[in-house]
Enzyme design. Structure first.
Site, PDB file in Angstrom:
ATOM      1  N   GLU A 150       0.806  -1.235   0.000  1.00  0.00           N
ATOM      2  CA  GLU A 150       0.000   0.000   0.000  1.00  0.00           C
ATOM      3  C   GLU A 150       0.832   1.276   0.000  1.00  0.00           C
ATOM      4  O   GLU A 150       0.844   2.037   0.976  1.00  0.00           O
ATOM      5  CB  GLU A 150      -0.937   0.009   1.218  1.00  0.00           C
ATOM      6  CG  GLU A 150      -1.919  -1.133   1.245  1.00  0.00           C
ATOM      7  CD  GLU A 150      -2.865  -1.100   2.458  1.00  0.00           C
ATOM      8  OE1 GLU A 150      -2.643  -0.275   3.366  1.00  0.00           O
ATOM      9  OE2 GLU A 150      -3.801  -1.885   2.482  1.00  0.00           O
ATOM     10  N   GLU A 209      -5.582  -8.465   0.885  1.00  0.00           N
ATOM     11  CA  GLU A 209      -6.130  -8.084   2.193  1.00  0.00           C
ATOM     12  C   GLU A 209      -7.591  -7.738   2.032  1.00  0.00           C
ATOM     13  O   GLU A 209      -7.979  -7.049   1.086  1.00  0.00           O
ATOM     14  CB  GLU A 209      -5.443  -6.837   2.774  1.00  0.00           C
ATOM     15  CG  GLU A 209      -4.078  -7.047   3.339  1.00  0.00           C
ATOM     16  CD  GLU A 209      -3.535  -5.790   4.014  1.00  0.00           C
ATOM     17  OE1 GLU A 209      -4.325  -4.932   4.467  1.00  0.00           O
ATOM     18  OE2 GLU A 209      -2.298  -5.682   4.086  1.00  0.00           O
TER      19      GLU A 209
HETATM   20  O1  IFM Z   1      -3.504  -3.289   9.339  1.00  0.00           O
HETATM   21  C1  IFM Z   1      -3.543  -2.734   8.058  1.00  0.00           C
HETATM   22  C2  IFM Z   1      -2.423  -3.293   7.198  1.00  0.00           C
HETATM   23  O2  IFM Z   1      -1.180  -3.121   7.781  1.00  0.00           O
HETATM   24  C3  IFM Z   1      -2.432  -2.614   5.847  1.00  0.00           C
HETATM   25  N1  IFM Z   1      -3.732  -2.649   5.246  1.00  0.00           N
HETATM   26  C4  IFM Z   1      -4.865  -2.272   6.047  1.00  0.00           C
HETATM   27  C5  IFM Z   1      -4.843  -2.999   7.372  1.00  0.00           C
HETATM   28  C6  IFM Z   1      -6.062  -2.596   8.227  1.00  0.00           C
HETATM   29  O3  IFM Z   1      -6.021  -1.231   8.489  1.00  0.00           O
END
Ligand code: IFM
Length: 454
Positions: free
Chosen positions: A169, A356
């Site tokens: 990200e 994710e």
């Molecule tokens: O915990 C984070 C992760 O590190 C990166 N993506 C979003 C998740 C939830 O906020």
């Protein structure tokens, strides 16, 4: 709609869980590890909810054996985790910490022994502090530092690890960490944000090229945060606001990677990235990734705002919209993932993996159980949306739940719990939540075809 069992996704679909080093490992200064920007940031008063930090986190550094057994027992065959750059190179470059390499060797070997494929993220936000002192992502030298670090990782682990992700990200670590200052390293303003953007975009492709040149069989990806963004009204200025925020939050890093360059036309402030560009840079931004990781949690509603510099737009908080919200304050909206798969599907990337997706709740342990039916419902709805996209021909080939175990949620500390496994931070006791038990049935025993999904 009737529902899919895991069979409906096909036998080659990757089911996994995702984690990140700083959020789970703990052992923040053990066995020669150097400090990272997150070690430093969390120790500054007032930065994090209740001044919490990841010094111990889930103590995965010591508990990885039993944790990976739980993971295997839940039926997952894929584990995404990140490497702590400062555990491997305590000063960021040059001196390698053998104990750090050894730790990840043990994790990888344990995964393989349990039949779990390791998926490595090279950078999930925890830059060595020593490099931050030289400017971190705002210093163009990061290209060399990142190259050195990546090479050490591929040479150390590439004989056993096939799946590599370059960055996690980049929009979040550049935006929250270098523009808003709410994440490490706490920098603010365009003068930090723009160089950080450009150097991260260069590192994402450079990292890809490097892994490919060193590991010809590797499957190489990188990951992007993304949210479905809708205008607050049908007024033209809200529609344009939504386009600008979509450009910033969803398109900024993927478009240079796929050869489209920075999306300057829809967000003119990005033209100022040119100040940081060398003549050869444009040609170096693209890389032909084997997969792209989509990370989606919510939908956002955008409206025009005269007061917000550069984007002239803001997001309306979910709490002000009378919609269901998670413990992060994010709207619970499973359809978002479908729209994001369609959006990224337009870039003709070989393969998309949901690296994710998950739901944060304020879970409670009661009589040895965590009853989180709303998380199960969320996952089921989301998977239905993934299947919807897949059936329309969008090449989505995997789903990794965020996250395996409750962990340190950055500026929010330990309050929001995303895990399938509850962690009692007082004694590091793990309890599989009802959602974890659901996954075990879903993956292993294949839920009955007749069950209604929604
Ligand atoms: O915990 C984070 C992760 O590190 C990166 N993506 C979003 C998740 C939830 O906020």
């Amino acid at each position: 709609m009737s529902l899919p069992s895991s069979e409906h996704f096909g036998s080659t679909f990757h089911w996994g869980v995702s984690t990140a080093a700083y959020q789970i490992e703990g052992a923040h200064e053990e066995d020669g590890k150097g400090p990272s920007i997150w070690d430093h940031f969390t120790h500054q008063k007032g930065r994090i909810y209740l001044n919490q930090n990841g010094d111990q986190a889930c103590d995965f550094y010591h508990r990885y054996n039993s944790d990976l057994e739980i993971l295997a027992d839940l039926g997952f065959r894929n584990f995404r985790f990140s490497l702590s750059w400062a555990r491997i190179l305590p000063q960021g470059t040059k001196m390698v910490n053998a104990a750090g390499i050894d730790f990840y060797n043990r994790v990888i070997d344990r995964c393989l022994l349990l039949g779990i494929q390791p998926w490595i993220t090279l950078y999930h936000w925890d830059l060595p502090l020593a490099l931050q002192k030289k400017g971190g992502w705002t210093n163009r030298d990061i290209l060399d530092w990142f190259q050195e670090y990546t090479s050490i990782c591929t040479r150390s682990f590439g004989d056993r690890v096939r799946h590599w992700m370059i960055l996690n990200e980049p929009m979040v670590f550049t935006g929250a960490g270098h523009f808003l200052g709410v994440h490490a390293p706490g920098m603010k303003g365009l003068k930090n944000f723009l160089p950080a953007i450009h150097h991260a975009a260069l590192c994402q492709s450079l990292g890809g090229r490097l892994v490919r040149s060193e590991l010809s069989d590797a499957s190489i990806g990188t990951t992007f945060s993304c949210s479905y963004i809708e205008p607050a009204s049908s007024r033209e200025r809200d529609k344009q606001a939504a386009i600008r925020l979509d450009t910033l939050l969803n398109r900024l890093f993927v478009e240079p990677a796929v050869g489209l360059g920075y999306p300057v036309a829809d967000l003119p402030v990005l033209k100022r990235l040119e100040e940081y560009m060398n003549p050869a840079d444009e040609a170096n931004l693209p890389f032909d990734f084997d997969f792209v990781g989509i990370q989606n949690y919510t939908r956002e509603i955008a409206r025009y705002s005269y007061w917000v510099p550069f984007v002239k737009a803001n997001l309306i908080k979910a709490a002000d919209r009378d919609v269901p919200v998670s413990a992060m304050g994010w709207e619970i909206y499973p359809e978002s993932i479908y729209y994001m798969l369609r959006k990224f599907g337009q870039y003709h990337i070989k393969s998309l993996i949901i690296t994710e997706n998950g739901l944060a709740l304020n879970d409670r342990l009661s009589e040895g159980k965590v009853q989180d039916q709303s998380r199960v419902d969320y996952i089921r709805h989301t998977l239905n949306q993934v299947l919807r996209a897949r059936r329309q021909g969008i090449p989505v080939d995997g789903y990794f739940y965020w996250t395996f175990i409750d962990n340190f949620e950055w500026a929010e500390g330990f309050y929001p719990r995303f895990g399938l496994v509850y962690n009692d931070y007082k004694n590091q006791k793990r309890v599989i939540k009802d959602s974890g038990l659901w996954w075990r049935r879903f993956i292993r025993d294949q839920i009955s075809h007749n069950e209604n999904f929604i």
